[in-house]
Design an enzyme around this catalytic site. Structure first.
Site, PDB file in Angstrom:
ATOM      1  N   TRP A   1      14.895  94.188  35.181  1.00  0.00           N
ATOM      2  CA  TRP A   1      15.644  92.971  35.520  1.00  0.00           C
ATOM      3  C   TRP A   1      16.495  92.620  34.309  1.00  0.00           C
ATOM      4  O   TRP A   1      15.952  92.529  33.199  1.00  0.00           O
ATOM      5  CB  TRP A   1      14.624  91.875  35.828  1.00  0.00           C
ATOM      6  CG  TRP A   1      15.157  90.543  36.206  1.00  0.00           C
ATOM      7  CD1 TRP A   1      16.134  90.267  37.117  1.00  0.00           C
ATOM      8  CD2 TRP A   1      14.723  89.266  35.695  1.00  0.00           C
ATOM      9  NE1 TRP A   1      16.312  88.912  37.221  1.00  0.00           N
ATOM     10  CE2 TRP A   1      15.458  88.273  36.356  1.00  0.00           C
ATOM     11  CE3 TRP A   1      13.759  88.864  34.760  1.00  0.00           C
ATOM     12  CZ2 TRP A   1      15.282  86.908  36.115  1.00  0.00           C
ATOM     13  CZ3 TRP A   1      13.591  87.513  34.525  1.00  0.00           C
ATOM     14  CH2 TRP A   1      14.341  86.554  35.191  1.00  0.00           C
TER      15      TRP A   1
ATOM     16  N   ASP B   1       5.417  90.660  34.703  1.00  0.00           N
ATOM     17  CA  ASP B   1       6.368  89.821  35.419  1.00  0.00           C
ATOM     18  C   ASP B   1       6.064  90.013  36.901  1.00  0.00           C
ATOM     19  O   ASP B   1       6.123  91.134  37.420  1.00  0.00           O
ATOM     20  CB  ASP B   1       7.806  90.260  35.089  1.00  0.00           C
ATOM     21  CG  ASP B   1       8.811  89.255  35.602  1.00  0.00           C
ATOM     22  OD1 ASP B   1       8.397  88.216  36.164  1.00  0.00           O
ATOM     23  OD2 ASP B   1      10.029  89.508  35.457  1.00  0.00           O
TER      24      ASP B   1
ATOM     25  N   LYS C   1      10.806  84.287  45.730  1.00  0.00           N
ATOM     26  CA  LYS C   1      11.005  85.257  46.819  1.00  0.00           C
ATOM     27  C   LYS C   1       9.938  85.105  47.889  1.00  0.00           C
ATOM     28  O   LYS C   1      10.235  85.064  49.073  1.00  0.00           O
ATOM     29  CB  LYS C   1      10.954  86.695  46.290  1.00  0.00           C
ATOM     30  CG  LYS C   1      11.666  86.897  44.975  1.00  0.00           C
ATOM     31  CD  LYS C   1      13.137  87.042  45.129  1.00  0.00           C
ATOM     32  CE  LYS C   1      13.816  86.777  43.798  1.00  0.00           C
ATOM     33  NZ  LYS C   1      14.989  87.535  43.563  1.00  0.00           N
TER      34      LYS C   1
HETATM   35  N1  PMP Z   1      11.541  88.656  37.309  1.00  0.00           N
HETATM   36  C1  PMP Z   1      12.098  89.548  38.123  1.00  0.00           C
HETATM   37  C2  PMP Z   1      11.740  90.987  37.963  1.00  0.00           C
HETATM   38  C3  PMP Z   1      13.007  89.139  39.099  1.00  0.00           C
HETATM   39  O1  PMP Z   1      13.565  90.052  39.892  1.00  0.00           O
HETATM   40  C4  PMP Z   1      13.316  87.772  39.215  1.00  0.00           C
HETATM   41  C5  PMP Z   1      14.269  87.280  40.250  1.00  0.00           C
HETATM   42  N2  PMP Z   1      15.402  88.006  40.440  1.00  0.00           N
HETATM   43  C6  PMP Z   1      12.689  86.880  38.339  1.00  0.00           C
HETATM   44  C7  PMP Z   1      11.807  87.362  37.404  1.00  0.00           C
HETATM   45  C8  PMP Z   1      12.913  85.401  38.306  1.00  0.00           C
HETATM   46  O2  PMP Z   1      13.129  84.730  39.431  1.00  0.00           O
HETATM   47  P1  PMP Z   1      13.142  83.161  39.520  1.00  0.00           P
HETATM   48  O3  PMP Z   1      13.464  82.609  38.185  1.00  0.00           O
HETATM   49  O4  PMP Z   1      14.187  82.874  40.517  1.00  0.00           O
HETATM   50  O5  PMP Z   1      11.779  82.774  39.977  1.00  0.00           O
END
Ligand code: PMP
Length: 402
Positions: A132, A214, A251
Site C-alpha cells: 500500500w 496491517d 472496507k
Molecule cells: N492498509 C491497507 C493495506 C489499505 O489498503 C488501506 C485502504 N486502502 C488502509 C490500510 C487504510 O484504510 P483506511 O484508512 O481507509 O481505513
C-alpha cells in the site's frame, strides 16, 4: 513575499490522479478499476444493510450527549469489540493488549509507527515490495529508515517466499519493524500460506523483528473472519512475540468516510500494556485529541448485537462472493478469447485486488484504446468489474497483450 517560493508542484497520489483523468474522459463506456472501494454489480457504492440498521439504532438511542467528546483512547465499547473480533478468545491475555480507537486504518498505522519510532528506535522498517503506497509515506514522515523486502515475483505471479526470507534473514537487524498484511495483501492479492506464516513468525522470534500487521481487509480474503484473522492469532498464540495490529473497518463495513479503525499493541505484560497506553494516548492527543464518534458507534452496535452481527457476516459474504465471481468471470473470458498467457492467478488471488501481470505499456494501451483506467502496476480493483463490463475489460486486456 512568500515563505513558500521554494515549493515545487507535488505530483498527485497515483489513485487520485487516476480518478481525475477518469472524470475528464467523456467516453460513455469508460471503466475505472483504480481505487480500493467496493462497488455493487451496478458499479454503485453499497451501504451494507447491517450498517443501515445499526445507523438507525445509533440515531434513535443517542441523547443530548451525542456530540460530546470521546475519551482520548476513543470509544471503549468499539475498540474492545474490535479487539475481540480480531483476536478471538483471549482468556488471560486481554490485559497484555492495549487498544485504541483511531482515525481508521491510516490513523492506526500512523499512531503505531510514531509510537514504535519513539519507544523502540528501530534502525529500519521493512515493507513488502509492493505494498500500500501510504506505508512508504507514513513511515518516511515519521522518520524511520524505509527498506523493502521481496514479495511479488512477476514471472511466477506468486509470492517470492524464499527471496523474502533470504533478504530479511540476511539484512534485517534486531528491533527492526516488519510490516505484514494480515490478509488479502494490497496490491497483489497474494498471501503467505499457514506454513509460511509460521516460518515468518519463527524468523521474527530468532531475529528479534517486531511484527506490525496491517489488517484492512478482514473478511475479504476468505469471507470468513476467523480464517482471515489466522495469521494475527498465530503470532499472538506463540506467546513469545510482542506485536502491533492496525485494524480498519473501512472496507469490511463499507464505512470508508466515517474513518473507523483501531490500533492494538500486544505486549509482554499487563503492566507494560498499561504504560504503553499512556504513551499512545499522549500521541493520539497530539494528532487528533479524540477520534470521531458516529462510525465507531455504528461498528460497536453491529459487533455487540448478535442479530446484526450475523447479518453483517452475511453482508461480508455477499461482497466477497461477488468479488470471487468477478475473478472467475474475468479469467474465463480471457481463456475463452485465447488471450496469450496464463490467467489462473486472477482467480486464485484473494481480496479486492488483482495484480493482473500487465506492463506499464499495456496499461497505457488499455487506457488509450478502451478507456479503462487502472494503476500503472497493472493492479485492478476486482470490485470495479460487473457482469456488464467484464467482457469489455477482458477484450481490452486481450488487445493489449497481443
Ligand atoms: N492498509 C491497507 C493495506 C489499505 O489498503 C488501506 C485502504 N486502502 C488502509 C490500510 C487504510 O484504510 P483506511 O484508512 O481507509 O481505513
Amino acid at each position: 513575499l512568500s515563505s513558500f517560493l521554494h515549493l515545487r508542484p507535488m505530483p498527485l497520489d497515483a489513485i487520485y490522479s487516476l480518478k481525475e483523468t477518469f472524470k475528464a474522459d467523456s467516453n460513455e463506456n469508460k471503466i475505472i478499476l483504480g481505487s480500493g472501494v467496493y462497488r455493487d454489480d451496478q458499479s454503485l457504492p453499497w451501504v451494507l444493510p447491517s450498517v443501515e440498521k445499526a445507523d438507525e439504532i445509533v440515531a434513535k438511542t443517542q441523547d443530548c450527549g451525542r456530540y460530546e467528546y470521546l475519551p482520548i483512547p476513543g470509544y471503549a465499547p468499539f475498540y474492545t469489540a474490535a479487539r475481540d473480533l480480531l483476536f478471538g478468545d483471549l482468556g488471560d491475555n486481554a490485559s497484555r493488549i492495549v487498544s485504541l480507537h483511531t482515525v481508521a486504518g491510516t490513523g492506526a498505522n500512523r499512531l503505531g509507527a510514531q509510537f514504535l519510532k519513539e519507544t523502540t528506535h528501530p534502525s529500519a522498517v521493512w515493507l513488502p515490495d509492493p505494498t500500500w503506497v501510504n506505508h512508504h509515506n507514513i513511515w518516511s514522515q515519521v522518520g524511520v529508515n524505509v527498506k523493502t523486502y521481496p514479495y511479488w515475483n512477476s514471472s511466477t505471479r506468486a509470492l517470492d517466499f524464499e527471496k523474502m526470507l533470504r533478504v530479511l534473514s540476511d539484512e534485517a537487524t534486531e528491533g527492526d519493524v516488519l510490516i505484514l498484511h494480515a490478509c488479502a495483501h494490497n496490491p497483489t492479492g497474494v498471501d503467505p500460506t499457514k506454513e509460511q506464516w509460521m516460518t515468518i513468525a519463527a524468523m521474527c522470534e530468532t531475529k528479534g523483528l517486531f511484527p506490525f500487521f496491517d489488517c484492512a481487509y478482514l473478511g475479504f480474503a476468505s469471507g470468513d473472519l476467523d480464517e482471515d484473522a489466522w495469521a494475527v492469532r498465530h503470532f499472538m498464540s506463540r506467546g513469545t512475540l510482542e506485536l502491533a495490529v492496525a485494524q480498519s473497518f473501512s472496507k469490511n463495513m463499507g464505512l470508508y468516510g466515517e474513518r473507523v479503525g483501531a490500533l492494538h499493541l500486544v505486549t509482554a505484560t499487563a503492566e507494560i500494556a498499561s504504560n504503553a497506553k499512556g504513551h499512545l494516548s499522549r500521541l493520539q492527543r497530539g494528532y487528533v485529541s479524540q477520534p470521531p464518534t458516529r462510525g465507531a458507534r455504528i461498528a460497536a452496535t453491529i459487533l455487540r448485537t448478535p442479530d446484526l452481527y450475523q447479518e453483517w457476516l452475511f453482508d461480508i459474504q455477499q461482497m466477497s462472493s461477488r468479488i470471487r465471481n468477478m475473478r472467475r468471470a474475468l479469467r474465463d473470458r480471457l481463456i475463452s478469447l485465447g488471450t496469450p498467457g496464463s490467467w489462473e492467478h486472477i482467480f486464485s488471488q484473494i481480496g479486492m485486488f488483482s495484480y493482473v501481470g500487465l506492463t506499464a505499456e499495456q496499461v497505457a494501451i488499455i487506457e488509450e484504446y478502451s478507456h479503462i483506467y487502472m494503476l500503472k502496476s497493472g493492479r485492478i480493483n476486482i470490485a470495479g468489474l460487473t457482469t456488464k463490463n467484464v467482457e469489455n475489460v477482458a477484450r481490452a486486456i486481450d488487445h493489449a497483450v497481443r
